[in-house]
Design an enzyme around this catalytic site. Structure first.
Site, PDB file in Angstrom:
ATOM      1  N   HIS A   1      -3.555  -5.070   0.020  1.00  0.00           N
ATOM      2  CA  HIS A   1      -3.029  -5.603   1.281  1.00  0.00           C
ATOM      3  C   HIS A   1      -3.101  -7.132   1.267  1.00  0.00           C
ATOM      4  O   HIS A   1      -4.082  -7.723   1.722  1.00  0.00           O
ATOM      5  CB  HIS A   1      -3.852  -5.067   2.463  1.00  0.00           C
ATOM      6  CG  HIS A   1      -3.613  -3.636   2.784  1.00  0.00           C
ATOM      7  ND1 HIS A   1      -2.704  -3.227   3.739  1.00  0.00           N
ATOM      8  CD2 HIS A   1      -4.158  -2.500   2.269  1.00  0.00           C
ATOM      9  CE1 HIS A   1      -2.705  -1.903   3.815  1.00  0.00           C
ATOM     10  NE2 HIS A   1      -3.575  -1.439   2.930  1.00  0.00           N
TER      11      HIS A   1
ATOM     12  N   GLU B   1      -1.711  -9.228   3.143  1.00  0.00           N
ATOM     13  CA  GLU B   1      -1.660  -9.835   4.477  1.00  0.00           C
ATOM     14  C   GLU B   1      -3.042 -10.218   4.991  1.00  0.00           C
ATOM     15  O   GLU B   1      -3.171 -11.110   5.842  1.00  0.00           O
ATOM     16  CB  GLU B   1      -0.983  -8.894   5.481  1.00  0.00           C
ATOM     17  CG  GLU B   1      -1.733  -7.621   5.818  1.00  0.00           C
ATOM     18  CD  GLU B   1      -1.403  -6.447   4.918  1.00  0.00           C
ATOM     19  OE1 GLU B   1      -1.604  -5.294   5.332  1.00  0.00           O
ATOM     20  OE2 GLU B   1      -0.946  -6.693   3.782  1.00  0.00           O
TER      21      GLU B   1
ATOM     22  N   CYS C   1       0.837  -1.202   0.000  1.00  0.00           N
ATOM     23  CA  CYS C   1       0.000   0.000   0.000  1.00  0.00           C
ATOM     24  C   CYS C   1       0.879   1.263   0.000  1.00  0.00           C
ATOM     25  O   CYS C   1       1.482   1.580  -1.013  1.00  0.00           O
ATOM     26  CB  CYS C   1      -0.972  -0.033   1.173  1.00  0.00           C
ATOM     27  SG  CYS C   1      -2.329   1.151   1.006  1.00  0.00           S
TER      28      CYS C   1
END
Length: 627
Positions: free
Chosen positions: A561, A563, A431
């Site tokens: 993102h 994750e 990001c």
């Protein structure tokens, strides 16, 4: 021992009328006891037995959602497929139970009050005096029952069991209305469909395990009309038999329903610990799970895969047995220093740490995280804090620059992206990390000295290689950015394509307000910064890599993102790429990724119902070019 009694012919409930079972987890004594880990681990154990599960987190704060809450105070903001900005516990649920939840799975006081006030303004209460009971409590119970019916595991089928975690601690004034609602819910659904679990602290004082805090918690619950069915005891050591017997006697629960969840080396031990404590049989006795038809409808693939109890045991053992380390330097802005001057971040980057941990286990290494304060990289090069940061990055096997908002520390992040590129250090940006990599590249390779992002130069006095997305509101901050799952196209000659197992279209989650400014893209690609991932229009840049001419071992950054979709056993591909490069296994690892093929929940088509959220998130319009 862990298997349920098989369904006998004629005993299973009719599939279309099978009631949802509720397992409610509340906390006593103090916060941060691990209610979220307990809830998700119970769900994980139930999934090993063939049950479909879902989860709800109730947060008693008056905020509508977690989107505008300080990461220092509240931890990270977890983003869901539908764009919901929610409590980090929903990330625990998704990772542990392999779910894709929605914004409605996070209930807050703010959401409830907002709905009740809107109904009152529309006249839906027909002139009645709107009160906490029954109007607010009815809104809570009806919302719980509605959300509990919604599929979240990719099957499209109604869950058998809904895990509900009530945030905070029993006795908090802000949670009283929710406890009353849960009392009413038990009455509405029936005791055979409702199980109350207390997660309570057992402190050790003078070598003795103390039960009084737990007794007082149960007393408070009883005064509210709630009788616990199970007590999960958090203790530094295994709960002793005399302690268990005393809790049983004083709190009115069977001794076998007092479970020890003591401190363990890693959280992958918890599902196995609960299973060994007999959690399945205990829940079966309360909820009559032996009467549930576990196989309604056709069998479908899991979003990633369903972990067995043996899988959880193997994960725990593997993590505990690692000898070689892999050191990752995280260049972060949300850091503080403890009393000894060491940087720490609390839960601000929880999903990032989890994704790194999943990847480290996958490459057979023990993860060591080194925190680098991006603000220290903005100091004079002769400053000892600056020198300490350079030393940390030099000694690390890889560098990660995560997301964030605001001006503070951004120049340090730009420095880190350039340092990693120039020093051939494996690098991953996420990001804001990608945005700063773009800015750093333009400054050093395109001669655009002083160029920046519009985020840090609202007066437009400098060149903006990152611009504010035109469809995003500048007046309101809450839920006014690009949020949720989007489809991204990957070039088939890219490293990202191989990491994702050969997918040319992937679905990942986003949370940002800025994008690469179109007029500079051609020059960047000519200089070797390749935009290998773009949105479906081809206008918005999502993934960058360096061209082979730069001879960099691994330089990748994503606007999204990754994750948020990492799972135990299935690490987020960009994070896996970083760890593969950091351990010298990238080439063989990429071949293995292509051989294994893609993970189901990254596919843009198939049984991923969440893909319908694409292009329906808040603030979405077709992009337009703008200098």
């Amino acid at each position: 021992f862990f298997s349920l009694v098989p369904n006998m012919p004629g005993t299973a409930c009719n599939a279309s009328h099978q009631p949802t079972k509720y397992v409610v987890v509340v906390g006593g004594v103090c916060s941060s006891l691990g209610k979220g880990v307990t809830s998700s681990s119970i769900g994980a154990v139930l999934k090993t037995q063939g049950f479909r599960v879902t989860a709800i987190k109730i947060d008693p704060y008056v905020n509508v959602d977690a989107g505008l809450m300080s990461p220092f105070e509240h931890g990270e903001v977890f983003v869901l497929d539908d764009g919901g900005e929610v409590d980090l516990d929903l990330g625990n649920y998704e990772r542990t139970m392999d779910l894709h939840l929605g914004r409605d799975n996070n209930i807050t006081t703010g959401k409830i009050y907002s709905t009740v006030i809107d109904k009152e303004r529309r006249g839906e209460y027909l002139g009645k005096t709107v009160q906490m009971i029954p109007h607010v409590t009815d809104e809570i119970t009806s919302r719980i029952q509605r959300v509990a019916q919604e599929p979240t595991d990719g099957t499209g089928l109604q869950p058998h069991v809904c895990l509900i975690e009530l945030g905070g601690t029993v006795g908090d004034i802000e949670s009283m209305v929710f406890l009353e609602s849960l009392r009413m819910l038990r009455y509405q659904v029936g005791p055979e469909n409702f199980c109350l679990v207390i997660c309570s602290l057992i402190p050790i004082m003078g070598g003795v395990q103390k039960t009084k805090p737990t007794q007082h918690t149960v007393k408070t619950l009883l005064s509210l009309g709630l009788q616990p069915d199970l007590i999960v005891c958090r203790c530094e050591e295994p709960v002793q038999d005399p302690t268990r017997a005393k809790i049983s006697q004083q709190c009115g629960v069977p001794s076998q329903a007092v479970l020890s969840v003591h401190t363990v080396p890693n959280l992958y031990n918890i599902p196995g610990m609960l299973a060994e404590g007999g959690i399945v049989n205990l829940l079966t006795a309360v909820l009559r799970l032996d009467r549930v038809d576990k196989y309604m409808g056709p069998k479908t693939k899991a979003l990633t895969h369903i972990l067995s109890l043996q899988d959880w045991e193997d994960l725990a053992r593997t993590k505990n047995s690692k000898s070689k380390e892999v050191k990752i330097a995280i260049v972060a802005k949300y850091t503080e220093k403890d009393v000894e001057g060491r940087a720490y971040t609390g839960d601000t980057y929880l999903s990032v740490i989890k994704a790194l941990d999943h990847s480290a286990i996958f490459v057979d290494r023990t993860l060591v995280v080194v925190w680098v304060d991006s603000g220290d990289l903005e100091k004079d090069p002769e400053d000892e804090d600056f020198q300490a940061c350079i030393k940390k990055m030099s000694e690390a096997d890889g560098i990660l620059v995560p997301g964030g908002f605001g001006d503070r520390g951004h120049e340090g992040k730009i420095f880190a992206t350039n340092w990693a590129r120039e020093n051939k250090k494996p690098f991953l940006g996420v990001c804001l990390g990608m945005q700063m990599a773009v800015v750093g590249f333009c400054r050093s390779q395109l001669g655009l000295d002083g160029c920046t992002s519009e985020e840090f130069d609202p007066e437009k006095q400098r060149v903006h290689v990152m611009r504010y997305m035109p469809e995003v509101s500048k007046e309101y901050m809450g839920a006014t950015m690009v949020l949720g799952a989007r489809t991204i196209r990957l070039r088939s000659d890219s490293m990202a394509y191989k990491l994702y197992g050969g997918l040319t279209e992937i679905v990942e989650r986003q949370r940002h307000r800025y994008e690469v400014n179109q007029p500079y893209i051609e020059n960047m690609e000519a200089a070797g910064l390749l935009f290998v991932g773009r949105d479906l229009t081809g206008e918005r840049m999502e993934v960058i890599e360096l061209s082979p001419e730069h001879e960099h071992p691994f330089y990748l950054a994503t606007q999204f993102h990754p994750e948020f979709k990492s799972r135990p056993g299935h690490p987020a591909p960009p994070f896996l790429g970083l760890l593969l490069a950091a351990t010298g296994k990238l080439e063989s690892g990429l071949r293995d990724c292509m051989k294994r093929g893609p993970v189901n929940h990254y596919r843009a088509t198939g049984n991923n119902s969440f893909n319908s959220f694409n292009n329906n998130c808040i603030g979405y319009t077709q992009p337009t070019s703008q200098a």
